[in-house]
Design an enzyme around this catalytic site. Structure first.
Site, PDB file in Angstrom:
ATOM      1  CE1 TYR A 199      92.900 -13.210  54.925  1.00 21.63           C
ATOM      2  CE2 TYR A 199      93.216 -11.834  52.979  1.00 21.63           C
ATOM      3  CZ  TYR A 199      92.465 -12.758  53.686  1.00 21.63           C
ATOM      4  OH  TYR A 199      91.288 -13.221  53.166  1.00 21.63           O
ATOM      5  NE  ARG A 227     106.088  -1.201  14.628  1.00 20.52           N
ATOM      6  CZ  ARG A 227     107.335  -1.344  14.190  1.00 20.52           C
ATOM      7  NH1 ARG A 227     107.602  -1.311  12.897  1.00 20.52           N
ATOM      8  NH2 ARG A 227     108.321  -1.531  15.044  1.00 20.52           N
ATOM      9  NE  ARG A 270     109.063  -8.594  20.327  1.00 17.25           N
ATOM     10  CZ  ARG A 270     108.371  -7.509  20.727  1.00 17.25           C
ATOM     11  NH1 ARG A 270     108.140  -7.308  22.007  1.00 17.25           N
ATOM     12  NH2 ARG A 270     107.941  -6.632  19.845  1.00 17.25           N
ATOM     13  CG  HIS A 310     109.892  -3.720  17.914  1.00 17.72           C
ATOM     14  ND1 HIS A 310     109.250  -2.497  17.875  1.00 17.72           N
ATOM     15  CD2 HIS A 310     109.714  -4.193  19.172  1.00 17.72           C
ATOM     16  CE1 HIS A 310     108.709  -2.246  19.071  1.00 17.72           C
ATOM     17  NE2 HIS A 310     108.988  -3.257  19.870  1.00 17.72           N
ATOM     18  CE  LYS A 368     102.106  -4.113  21.977  1.00 19.70           C
ATOM     19  NZ  LYS A 368     103.404  -4.069  21.288  1.00 19.70           N
ATOM     20  CB  CYS A 386      92.286  -8.695  50.453  1.00 19.67           C
ATOM     21  SG  CYS A 386      92.597  -8.179  52.149  1.00 19.67           S
ATOM     22  CG  MET A 387      91.185 -12.247  45.049  1.00 18.25           C
ATOM     23  SD  MET A 387      90.482 -13.902  44.978  1.00 18.25           S
ATOM     24  CE  MET A 387      91.830 -14.922  45.526  1.00 18.25           C
ATOM     25  CG  ASP A 388      87.694 -10.198  46.220  1.00 16.99           C
ATOM     26  OD1 ASP A 388      87.901 -10.509  45.045  1.00 16.99           O
ATOM     27  OD2 ASP A 388      87.563 -11.018  47.151  1.00 16.99           O
TER      28      ASP A 388
HETATM   29  C1  PLP Z   1     103.913  -2.860  20.959  1.00 16.30           C
HETATM   30  C2  PLP Z   1     104.641  -2.562  19.710  1.00 16.30           C
HETATM   31  C3  PLP Z   1     104.757  -1.243  19.232  1.00 16.30           C
HETATM   32  C4  PLP Z   1     104.286  -0.041  20.009  1.00 16.30           C
HETATM   33  O1  PLP Z   1     105.297   0.337  20.907  1.00 16.30           O
HETATM   34  P1  PLP Z   1     105.122   1.615  21.877  1.00 16.30           P
HETATM   35  O2  PLP Z   1     106.417   1.701  22.592  1.00 16.30           O
HETATM   36  O3  PLP Z   1     104.000   1.272  22.790  1.00 16.30           O
HETATM   37  O4  PLP Z   1     104.820   2.767  21.022  1.00 16.30           O
HETATM   38  C5  PLP Z   1     105.347  -1.055  17.992  1.00 16.30           C
HETATM   39  N1  PLP Z   1     105.831  -2.100  17.281  1.00 16.30           N
HETATM   40  C6  PLP Z   1     105.759  -3.370  17.712  1.00 16.30           C
HETATM   41  C7  PLP Z   1     106.306  -4.464  16.879  1.00 16.30           C
HETATM   42  C8  PLP Z   1     105.170  -3.647  18.950  1.00 16.30           C
HETATM   43  O5  PLP Z   1     105.113  -4.902  19.382  1.00 16.30           O
END
Ligand code: PLP
Length: 382
Positions: free
Chosen positions: A276, A230, A141, A173, A43, A323-325
């Site tokens: 700045y 995951r 969540r 999660h 992601k 700065c910005m850049d």
């Molecule tokens: C981002 C995410 C993960 C991965 O988590 P890590 O701590 O980066 O391994 C796993 N499950 C869900 C639902 C997530 O949103």
């Protein structure tokens, strides 16, 4: 290196070491039991590393699933030709479910509206909509709340489910998997166990049951009865928290580094200000270098006067406001324009780690590669 000859008129770039990604994924692959498939979490453009190259590297090293947060991110991977199964974690407008069907993307059902939306919008002329039901066991969540909601879901699935709606996965999660105290973690796991027992008792054959993120994978290895892990942050070579380093029998390799080249070098006199607000004043005659990276590149203003960079194998401190850049660095001696500046990564005996930048910003390592904006080209080391 891919894109090497690309025009870097400004000469600021990030490097992503795909061999490090492959090393991390295959190390997990060999350490975990074969019964657990590995889902590479890509992601947010692969945590800022580049979703497509990371997904390809992860696949080569043994990942069999991908995950993203948004349907848009999954569609981009499909358009680029990625064929692995992909799960979208986040909320999707149910009107878009047919797009997921069309492209063979698995969606998350995170609450009842999602489920009713799926029943309403599933397109019977396309391949079935495959979904993973998420249970909220304490993250608060996304996900169905508790066993009562799950009971309703099971009843509704038996009533309204069809061959067009395939209940492919059940997951949750974990909020505290990276913390040493496991009290809350155990509570979440208990609730998840209840949920899976209910689904099992209802006789619903769910192919995938998953709970582990990187931290829980490192912590439990094979001790949770799941068949998919995951892995996000640790695929990129970073530890979910420092104490977890000792739990792994192999080393993770950091994949992301950040470089620039001095665009100007000058000597300023005592009392002259830098950037700045002229908040930094030279205490004596000093050599100052300009680095063409700024907060619009994600090199945050909060790093002003704080971050260090490596030039010619030596650490140097930024001076004045970012700065910005651009930003400025105090040089211990004269340097040539074009001299390489390492902002993240190793150079000679020195190294600046993502964890160091995170500590300077009072944030977590996850945020650092994500914050480096799309204006900074990513070059891929195969
Ligand atoms: C981002 C995410 C993960 C991965 O988590 P890590 O701590 O980066 O391994 C796993 N499950 C869900 C639902 C997530 O949103």
């Amino acid at each position: 290196m891919q894109m090497e000859s690309n025009c870097l008129y400004r000469q600021t770039w990030a490097e992503v070491d795909l061999a490090a990604i492959r090393h991390n994924v295959s190390s997990f692959r060999h350490w975990l039991p074969e019964s657990k498939q590995l889902m590479a979490v890509v992601k947010a453009n692969g945590y800022g590393h580049g979703a497509l190259p990371v997904a390809q590297a992860a696949q080569q090293a043994g990942a069999t699933w991908l995950a993203v947060a948004l349907l848009e991110e999954a569609l981009e991977l499909r358009e680029a030709g990625v064929t692995l199964p992909i799960l979208v974690f986040g909320h999707i407008q149910p009107e878009a479910f047919p797009l997921a069907q069309e492209h063979g993307i698995s969606v998350s059902i995170n609450h009842f509206e999602d489920w009713f939306g799926a029943v309403k919008h599933v397109d019977p002329s396309l391949a079935p909509l495959r979904f993973h039901l998420k249970i909220d066991t304490g993250m608060s969540r996304l996900g169905l709340l508790g066993v009562e909601e799950l009971e309703r879901m099971i009843i509704s699935y038996k009533e309204k489910g069809s061959s067009q709606l395939v209940w492919e996965g059940l997951y949750t999660h974990l909020a505290t998997a990276d913390e040493e105290d496991s009290t809350y973690l155990q509570q979440q796991l208990q609730r998840f166990q209840q949920a899976r027992d209910m689904v099992q008792r209802a006789g619903i054959p769910v192919s995938y049951v998953h709970a582990e993120n990187s931290a829980a994978t490192i912590r439990f290895r094979q001790h949770l009865d799941t068949n998919l892990v995951r892995i996000g942050i640790s695929m990129y070579g970073l530890y979910p928290s420092p104490w977890m380093k000792e739990l792994l029998p192999f080393h993770l390799k950091e994949a992301f580094s950040l470089y620039s080249r001095l665009s100007m070098v000058k000597r300023i006199n005592e009392g002259v200000g830098v950037s700045y607000g002229a908040a930094y004043r030279a205490k004596q005659g000093e050599w100052v270098g300009t680095i063409p990276i700024g907060y619009a590149d994600g090199w945050r203003r909060a790093l002003s006067n704080r971050a260090e960079v490596i030039i010619n194998g030596q650490r140097h401190r930024l001076i004045g406001r970012v700065c910005m850049d651009q930003c400025m660095v105090r040089l211990v001696e004269r340097q040539e324009v074009g001299e390489k500046v390492t902002l993240i990564g190793g150079q000679g005996p020195e190294a600046i780690r993502i964890d160091d930048i995170a500590a300077k910003l009072g944030t977590i390592n996850y945020e650092v590669p994500c914050m480096i904006s799309a204006r900074v080209p990513r070059l891929y080391r195969p």
